[in-house]
Structure formats: structure tokens, C-alpha cells
Design an enzyme around this catalytic site. Structure first.
Site, PDB file in Angstrom:
ATOM      1  N   GLU A 270       1.010  -1.300  -0.212  1.00 39.95           N
ATOM      2  CA  GLU A 270      -0.371  -0.179   0.096  1.00 39.95           C
ATOM      3  C   GLU A 270       0.766   1.390   0.582  1.00 39.95           C
ATOM      4  OE1 GLU A 270      -3.229   1.188   0.256  1.00 39.95           O
ATOM      5  OE2 GLU A 270      -2.089   2.616   0.163  1.00 39.95           O
TER       6      GLU A 270
ATOM      7  N   THR B 170     -18.973   6.358   2.691  1.00 40.93           N
ATOM      8  CA  THR B 170     -20.124   6.700   3.152  1.00 40.93           C
ATOM      9  C   THR B 170     -20.358   5.268   3.567  1.00 40.93           C
ATOM     10  OG1 THR B 170     -19.764   8.465   2.293  1.00 40.93           O
ATOM     11  CG2 THR B 170     -22.012   8.211   3.819  1.00 40.93           C
TER      12      THR B 170
ATOM     13  N   ALA C  63     -22.316   3.344   1.828  1.00 40.77           N
ATOM     14  CA  ALA C  63     -23.708   3.548   0.925  1.00 40.77           C
ATOM     15  C   ALA C  63     -23.406   1.583   0.378  1.00 40.77           C
ATOM     16  CB  ALA C  63     -24.222   4.396   0.214  1.00 40.77           C
TER      17      ALA C  63
ATOM     18  N   HIS D 108     -16.113   7.695  -8.049  1.00 42.79           N
ATOM     19  CA  HIS D 108     -16.608   6.409  -8.134  1.00 42.79           C
ATOM     20  C   HIS D 108     -16.079   6.825  -9.656  1.00 42.79           C
ATOM     21  CE1 HIS D 108     -20.971   6.403  -5.252  1.00 42.79           C
ATOM     22  NE2 HIS D 108     -19.783   6.656  -4.311  1.00 42.79           N
TER      23      HIS D 108
ATOM     24  N   ASN E  93     -13.672  -0.385  -9.081  1.00 41.70           N
ATOM     25  CA  ASN E  93     -14.255  -0.024  -9.471  1.00 41.70           C
ATOM     26  C   ASN E  93     -14.512  -0.076 -11.604  1.00 41.70           C
ATOM     27  OD1 ASN E  93     -15.546   0.613  -7.525  1.00 41.70           O
ATOM     28  ND2 ASN E  93     -14.970   2.731  -7.301  1.00 41.70           N
TER      29      ASN E  93
ATOM     30  N   THR F 281     -19.310   0.013  -4.493  1.00 40.04           N
ATOM     31  CA  THR F 281     -18.464  -0.717  -4.342  1.00 40.04           C
ATOM     32  C   THR F 281     -18.408  -2.400  -4.221  1.00 40.04           C
ATOM     33  OG1 THR F 281     -17.210   1.095  -2.592  1.00 40.04           O
ATOM     34  CG2 THR F 281     -16.676  -0.791  -2.373  1.00 40.04           C
TER      35      THR F 281
HETATM   36  C1  LIG Z   1     -15.612  10.059   1.106  1.00 43.89           C
HETATM   37  C2  LIG Z   1     -15.598   9.113   0.503  1.00 43.89           C
HETATM   38  C3  LIG Z   1     -17.483   8.469   0.282  1.00 43.89           C
HETATM   39  C4  LIG Z   1     -17.143   7.055  -0.759  1.00 43.89           C
HETATM   40  N1  LIG Z   1     -18.968   6.562  -0.038  1.00 43.89           N
HETATM   41  C5  LIG Z   1     -19.148   5.871  -0.751  1.00 43.89           C
HETATM   42  C6  LIG Z   1     -19.811   4.783  -0.586  1.00 43.89           C
HETATM   43  O1  LIG Z   1     -21.225   5.821   0.042  1.00 43.89           O
HETATM   44  N2  LIG Z   1     -20.636   3.987  -1.188  1.00 43.89           N
HETATM   45  C7  LIG Z   1     -19.835   3.109  -2.310  1.00 43.89           C
HETATM   46  O2  LIG Z   1     -20.078   2.601  -2.565  1.00 43.89           O
HETATM   47  N3  LIG Z   1     -18.887   3.953  -2.663  1.00 43.89           N
HETATM   48  C8  LIG Z   1     -18.222   5.244  -2.001  1.00 43.89           C
HETATM   49  N4  LIG Z   1     -16.520   5.511  -2.518  1.00 43.89           N
HETATM   50  C9  LIG Z   1     -16.436   4.731  -2.972  1.00 43.89           C
HETATM   51  C10 LIG Z   1     -15.034   3.481  -2.016  1.00 43.89           C
HETATM   52  O3  LIG Z   1     -14.738   4.615  -1.341  1.00 43.89           O
HETATM   53  C11 LIG Z   1     -14.063   2.797  -3.404  1.00 43.89           C
HETATM   54  O4  LIG Z   1     -15.817   2.614  -4.267  1.00 43.89           O
HETATM   55  C12 LIG Z   1     -13.768   1.673  -2.474  1.00 43.89           C
HETATM   56  O5  LIG Z   1     -13.121   2.106  -2.138  1.00 43.89           O
HETATM   57  C13 LIG Z   1     -12.899   1.250  -4.118  1.00 43.89           C
HETATM   58  O6  LIG Z   1     -11.860   0.440  -3.467  1.00 43.89           O
HETATM   59  P1  LIG Z   1     -10.669  -0.623  -4.396  1.00 43.89           P
HETATM   60  O7  LIG Z   1      -9.981  -1.806  -3.437  1.00 43.89           O
HETATM   61  O8  LIG Z   1     -10.956  -0.266  -5.128  1.00 43.89           O
HETATM   62  O9  LIG Z   1      -9.598   1.426  -3.945  1.00 43.89           O
HETATM   63  P2  LIG Z   1      -9.369   2.383  -2.539  1.00 43.89           P
HETATM   64  O10 LIG Z   1     -10.212   2.088  -2.261  1.00 43.89           O
HETATM   65  O11 LIG Z   1      -9.489   3.420  -4.233  1.00 43.89           O
HETATM   66  O12 LIG Z   1      -7.772   1.639  -2.519  1.00 43.89           O
HETATM   67  C14 LIG Z   1      -7.072   1.911  -3.583  1.00 43.89           C
HETATM   68  C15 LIG Z   1      -5.640   2.087  -2.893  1.00 43.89           C
HETATM   69  O13 LIG Z   1      -4.232   1.550  -3.976  1.00 43.89           O
HETATM   70  C16 LIG Z   1      -3.729   2.366  -3.351  1.00 43.89           C
HETATM   71  N5  LIG Z   1      -1.939   2.439  -5.077  1.00 43.89           N
HETATM   72  C17 LIG Z   1      -2.261   2.953  -5.299  1.00 43.89           C
HETATM   73  N6  LIG Z   1      -1.729   2.623  -6.827  1.00 43.89           N
HETATM   74  C18 LIG Z   1      -0.780   2.256  -5.486  1.00 43.89           C
HETATM   75  C19 LIG Z   1       0.557   1.858  -6.197  1.00 43.89           C
HETATM   76  N7  LIG Z   1       1.133   2.080  -7.240  1.00 43.89           N
HETATM   77  N8  LIG Z   1       1.454   1.223  -5.277  1.00 43.89           N
HETATM   78  C20 LIG Z   1       0.493   0.669  -3.925  1.00 43.89           C
HETATM   79  N9  LIG Z   1      -0.573   1.430  -3.930  1.00 43.89           N
HETATM   80  C21 LIG Z   1      -1.099   1.956  -4.617  1.00 43.89           C
HETATM   81  C22 LIG Z   1      -3.996   3.691  -3.055  1.00 43.89           C
HETATM   82  O14 LIG Z   1      -2.979   4.487  -2.118  1.00 43.89           O
HETATM   83  C23 LIG Z   1      -4.832   3.690  -2.338  1.00 43.89           C
HETATM   84  O15 LIG Z   1      -5.198   2.756  -0.768  1.00 43.89           O
HETATM   85  C24 LIG Z   1     -16.718   6.827  -1.274  1.00 43.89           C
HETATM   86  C25 LIG Z   1     -15.155   7.066  -1.533  1.00 43.89           C
HETATM   87  C26 LIG Z   1     -14.476   8.398  -0.769  1.00 43.89           C
HETATM   88  C27 LIG Z   1     -13.745   8.954  -0.228  1.00 43.89           C
END
Ligand SMILES: Cc1cc2nc3c(=O)[nH]c(=O)nc-3n(C[C@H](O)[C@H](O)[C@H](O)COP(=O)(O)OP(=O)(O)OC[C@H]3O[C@@H](n4cnc5c(N)ncnc54)[C@H](O)[C@@H]3O)c2cc1C
Length: 508
Positions: A34, A121, A123, A432, A466, A478
Site C-alpha cells: 500500500e 460513506t 452506502a 465513483h 471500480n 463498492t
Molecule cells: C468520501 C468518500 C465516500 C464514498 N462513499 C461511497 C459510498 O457510500 N458507497 C460506495 O460504494 N463507494 C463510496 N466511495 C467509493 C469507495 O470508497 C470506493 O469504491 C472503494 O474504496 C474502492 O475500493 P478499491 O479497493 O478498489 O480502491 P481504493 O479504496 O481506492 O484503494 C486503492 C488503494 O491503492 C493504493 N495504490 C494506488 N496506487 C498504488 C501503487 N502504485 N502502489 C501501491 N499502492 C497503490 C492507494 O493508495 C489506495 O489506498 C466513497 C469514497 C470516498 C472517498
């Protein structure tokens, strides 16, 4: 032979891969890297659960990327309410507009253990109708979404103890009932506590159950700089310890990239993996947001007007309906206005409080809405700079026009819009982002991955997040992405159970 798996990114989808792979394979070693720091404990805890406001603010700031202290890409905490326009605390801007395009000014991500999953959030509505991925079997999909709800601890609130939210629910339900539009409490990823409050899910709940043993390692502040290939196959990655600057090459039988919809394609590009669809078909949920000052006669009196209110605890959802209401809406009551009110505004200190209402619409995938990468203008880590070309078309403008009518009806039933409301939020505000590494049923140049999230023609490389979602949809993504990660991780586990390990990968 121990199968070695490297997962890039510790958000909900990377964590899901880790959990499922560790459950399915006994002889396995999973390393999650990470780029960001550990900001909450246990690792991946949603920062909203941190009781001390200063510690909570510090956790958000620490997630805002390497430039947050200089204020270059970190966004200072604002007054917006999470869930409706999706609060920006904890995130930082990513990318710049491509020449000649308005781009996505609010495109952002989080860089911390747990990713955006410690700021979200929570949701978690299910995708319905055309929001679903059409080439996945419907019965299997139902099972996967149910599993994903279990992993994320999805809870269906009944609004007990929230008389104001109940009154809003009933008012909006009465408004839309004649049209057959469903209005209900929004499911959220959270565990109810005995006192009626909620403990919000982060990636901690996904990782809960992962054994605390040598099979699993989480390495914060470690950037994946590029993937390493032998022939077509991905056999590992170059990792940089961001505290020391030291780089090492790690070998793996499979690499899962779960680095969000903007940075996953960036890493593939940096690694010379550049299929035609990479970065294209970028979508999000264009957002129409407004705040209503609630009519004085509408809500019951609060027993204790000084008691703090958590608006996210009781979110009213107006659901997606293909014909009648082809968008998702979220409404939240708050005794304090979520938008700043100018001195002298007649809406200040409205006795019945305010409702923030966001209508999120669909964006239809087009190849020209896309990310491009500039090797000669790198980001703060030296990875290729991200440029974004993105525009709404007449199709989305027509959908906005229709959504405005529904939103205006809900607003009139509840009270009166604040001055200047509603407004279309800047592109990227939804947080999103989808489609940039989309999956497809065939390797025909319009997708990056197969239906099991494996990059076409690149063995050993699986994607998550996503960016895989190929449909025009308006539901929070998500839950879908976690369901896809469960499916992909199961398939990967089955493959690894059969396939001999990559030469050089750890084998005991
Ligand atoms: C304030 C807020 C509210 C939200 N509300 C909602 C909601 O209500 N419902 C919903 O469905 N979604 C919501 N979302 C979106 C939701 O958080 C994301 O859909 C979800 O976190 C995606 O998960 P992920 O594991 O794909 O990516 P992420 O959670 O974005 O994680 C990706 C990680 O990869 C790491 N990374 C990137 N590049 C590299 C690299 N080269 N080397 C090492 N690490 C790296 C990043 O640092 C990050 O920590 C919200 C997001 C935010 C910020």
C-alpha cells in the site's frame, strides 16, 4: 509449493482478494503493498469510528497523499456532507485535464491503508436492471452480491430512533408512491451498536478473519513502481519503500492490482501493458446536489436539540428504476446546513433543519472519455502523469433534465431549496470512477479484462476495483466491485491450486 501472491492496494477490493485467497488456499503467502500510511487501527478501520475529532482529522490529512502538507493536491476539510456530494476529506486530487477537454476537476483518491474504504460513506445499494453486468450469470451474481454484503457487514436500517429521517422517508415516499418509485432506508455497511449508533465498515471488517500469521503481510508506505514480466506473463513487481527510497524486485505467482480506477491503469501503462481499451470508457456518477430548508410543520420536535446527529445514520434512498426513475438519490437530514449560508440568509438557523439531496445519474461509456499517461510529465512518485479527457453528452444532459424534475418534486414536498440550489457538481465529485480497466465478454479491443478480471493476454495479472465495471449505472459501486473481487479471487485460487509456482517465487 507455497503460492505467492502480491496485491497492490489495500482498499476494499484488494482486501477482499487477500481474504478470499487466504480462505481458499492453505499453502499461500499473500503480500499486500500500500502506497499510503497506516492511519487507523485495527488496519483499515473507517476513520469515522475514531472518537477523538482531532485524531479523526489527522487520519484524514494523512490519507491525502504526499503533497497534502504543501496543499498542492491535498484538499482541506470542507463543510460538505458525506454521502450526498461525497465528502472530500481524506482524498487528494489526481490527474489533470487533457488538452481541449474540461476533464474531471474533482477526480480524487485516497492514499492510505484501507484506501477510500476508510473514508467512504458506506452506502451499499444493489445494482438493478441494466446496472448489472449483462454477461455474468444472474443467479451467480445474486450469490456473489450476498457474499459481498456479508464481507462488508451490510445493514438495513429501520430508522428506529430517527423520527426526523422517518418523517422525511414518509413524505418523499408519499410523493413518489403514485409513480411506483421505491423510497426506502438506504442499506449501509455498518454494525449497529447497542446504543443505536453504527460502527462504520472499513477494510478492517473485510480483513477480519484473516489469520494473523506468516501467510499474510501488509506493507504500508510501499509503492508498486512497475510490474515485472517474462514474455507475456507477469512474474512480480518492483516495489519502493517510500520511507527509505529503496527498491526491490518481488517475485509472485500472481499479481492483483487493486490500485483504484485511476492508478490501476497508470501502473499497467508504466509496466508497458497497454491494451487498446486501457484508460478508456471512463464513467462516474454526474451529480445534481441541492439542500432544502425543511418546512416547520413537517418534522417531530427533537427530544434533545443539543444532541449531535450523524446524518449518514439514516439515509433515505430513492432507488433506480429503469423506466420511472433511472438514477439513484440519497437524502439526509441534518439540523445544521451542509452548505454554507451567507450572513443575512433567510434560511439561517432553520428550526426544522435541512435535507441534503443528491441525484446521481448514469454516464454512458465512450472510448473518448479516457485517461492518457505522460511519461515525460510524471506524478510526485515518478509514475506517468495522468491526463483526463471527459465530457457529458446530450444523453447525460437529458438525464439531468429528467432528474431535476424528480428532485424538484422531493424538494417541494419537504420545503424550499436554499438560494442557488440545486447545482451540478464538478465532474469527478462522485468519487465513483469506473470503466478504465473494464471487463468484457470477448477480447475485442473494448475491454481490458475477461469476466474473471484477468487481463487479456497477460497471464499472472488480475485486476480489481471500480475500473472493471463496464455498465452505465448510478448505484454506489463498492458492493459490485467487492462481488467481482470475490469471483476473481475464487477463480485465481482454483488456478493456483493447479498451476506450478513461478520460478524464483518463494517455495517451501
Ligand atoms: C468520501 C468518500 C465516500 C464514498 N462513499 C461511497 C459510498 O457510500 N458507497 C460506495 O460504494 N463507494 C463510496 N466511495 C467509493 C469507495 O470508497 C470506493 O469504491 C472503494 O474504496 C474502492 O475500493 P478499491 O479497493 O478498489 O480502491 P481504493 O479504496 O481506492 O484503494 C486503492 C488503494 O491503492 C493504493 N495504490 C494506488 N496506487 C498504488 C501503487 N502504485 N502502489 C501501491 N499502492 C497503490 C492507494 O493508495 C489506495 O489506498 C466513497 C469514497 C470516498 C472517498
Amino acid at each position: 509449493m507455497t503460492a505467492r501472491i502480491l496485491i497492490v492496494g489495500s482498499g476494499p477490493t484488494g482486501a477482499t482478494h487477500a481474504r478470499v485467497l487466504l480462505e481458499q488456499l492453505t499453502d499461500v503467502s499473500v503480500l499486500v503493498v500500500e502506497a499510503g500510511p497506516l492511519v487507523s487501527r485495527p488496519a483499515g478501520t473507517n476513520v469515522k469510528n475514531i472518537p477523538d475529532p482531532e485524531e479523526q482529522a489527522a487520519a484524514r490529512l494523512a490519507s491525502q497523499g504526499p503533497s497534502s502538507e504543501s496543499g498542492v493536491s491535498g484538499i482541506p476539510g470542507g463543510v460538505v456532507v458525506e454521502g450526498t456530494i461525497t465528502a472530500r476529506q481524506g482524498t487528494h486530487l489526481i490527474g489533470r485535464a487533457a488538452d481541449g477537454s474540461p476533464g474531471m476537476p474533482a477526480a480524487a483518491g485516497a492514499t492510505c491503508v484501507g484506501g477510500q474504504g476508510v473514508h467512504w460513506t458506506c452506502a451499499t445499494p444493489r445494482p438493478v436492471g441494466s446496472e448489472r453486468i449483462p454477461f455474468l450469470d444472474a443467479a451467480e451474481w445474486e450469490e456473489l452480491v450476498t457474499e459481498a454484503e456479508g464481507l462488508l457487514h451490510v445493514h438495513r436500517p429501520d430508522f428506529a430512533g430517527s423520527p426526523q429521517a422517518t418523517a422525511i422517508l414518509e413524505t418523499v415516499r408519499a410523493e413518489f408512491a403514485p409513480d411506483g418509485i421505491t423510497v426506502r432506508p438506504l442499506p449501509v455497511a455498518a454494525d449497529p451498536r447497542p446504543d443505536g449508533s453504527l460502527r462504520w465498515s472499513g477494510t478492517d471488517v473485510v480483513l477480519d478473519g484473516v489469520p494473523d500469521d506468516e501467510r499474510f503481510t501488509l506493507r504500508p508506505e510501499t509503492l508498486c513502481v512497475r510490474l515485472v514480466r517474462e514474455g507475456d506473463r507477469v512474474v512480480g513487481a518492483v516495489l519502493r519503500d517510500l520511507r527509505t527510497g529503496e527498491e526491490e524486485e518481488v517475485r509472485a505467482d500472481a499479481v492483483v492490482v487493486a490500485a483504484d480506477a485511476l492508478r490501476t491503469p497508470q501502473l499497467l501503462w508504466a509496466s508497458g501493458i497497454r491494451p487498446a481499451a486501457l484508460g478508456r470508457y471512463l464513467t462516474e456518477h454526474p451529480l445534481l446536489f441541492g439542500v432544502v430548508a425543511v418546512r416547520p410543520d413537517l418534522l417531530p420536535e427533537r427530544e434533545d436539540p443539543t444532541a449531535p446527529v450523524d446524518p449518514i445514520r439514516a439515509i433515505v434512498s430513492v432507488g433506480f428504476d429503469e423506466e420511472r426513475h433511472p438514477y439513484h438519490a440519497q437524502l439526509m437530514w441534518n439540523p445544521v446546513s451542509p452548505a454554507p449560508l451567507p450572513e443575512g440568509s433567510r434560511f439561517r438557523d432553520n428550526p426544522a433543519g435541512y435535507v441534503g439531496m443528491g441525484w446521481g445519474i448514469r454516464k454512458w461509456p465512450r472510448p473518448e472519455d479516457r485517461l492518457t499517461f505522460e511519461d515525460d510529465r510524471p506524478d510526485e512518485h515518478g509514475l506517468p502523469g495522468i491526463r483526463i479527457a471527459y465530457e457529458l453528452t446530450e444523453r447525460e444532459e437529458a438525464e439531468f433534465a429528467r432528474a431535476r424534475v424528480h428532485q424538484a418534486r422531493a424538494a417541494a414536498a419537504l420545503g424550499e431549496f436554499l438560494d442557488g440550489m440545486p447545482k451540478v457538481m464538478p465532474a469527478g465529485s462522485s468519487l465513483h470512477y469506473m470503466g478504465t480497466v473494464r471487463m468484457g465478454p470477448a477480447d475485442d479491443g473494448t475491454s481490458v479484462c475477461d469476466p474473471l478480471s484477468r487481463v487479456w493476454g497477460v497471464p499472472g495479472l488480475v485486476l480489481a476495483g471500480n475500473g472493471l465495471i463496464p455498465t452505465a449505472n448510478s448505484c454506489n459501486p463498492t458492493l459490485t466491485s467487492v462481488a467481482l473481487a470475490i469471483r476473481a479471487a475464487r477463480a485465481l485460487a482454483a488456478d493456483l491450486a493447479d498451476v506450478p509456482a513461478v520460478a524464483g517465487a518463494a517455495s517451501e
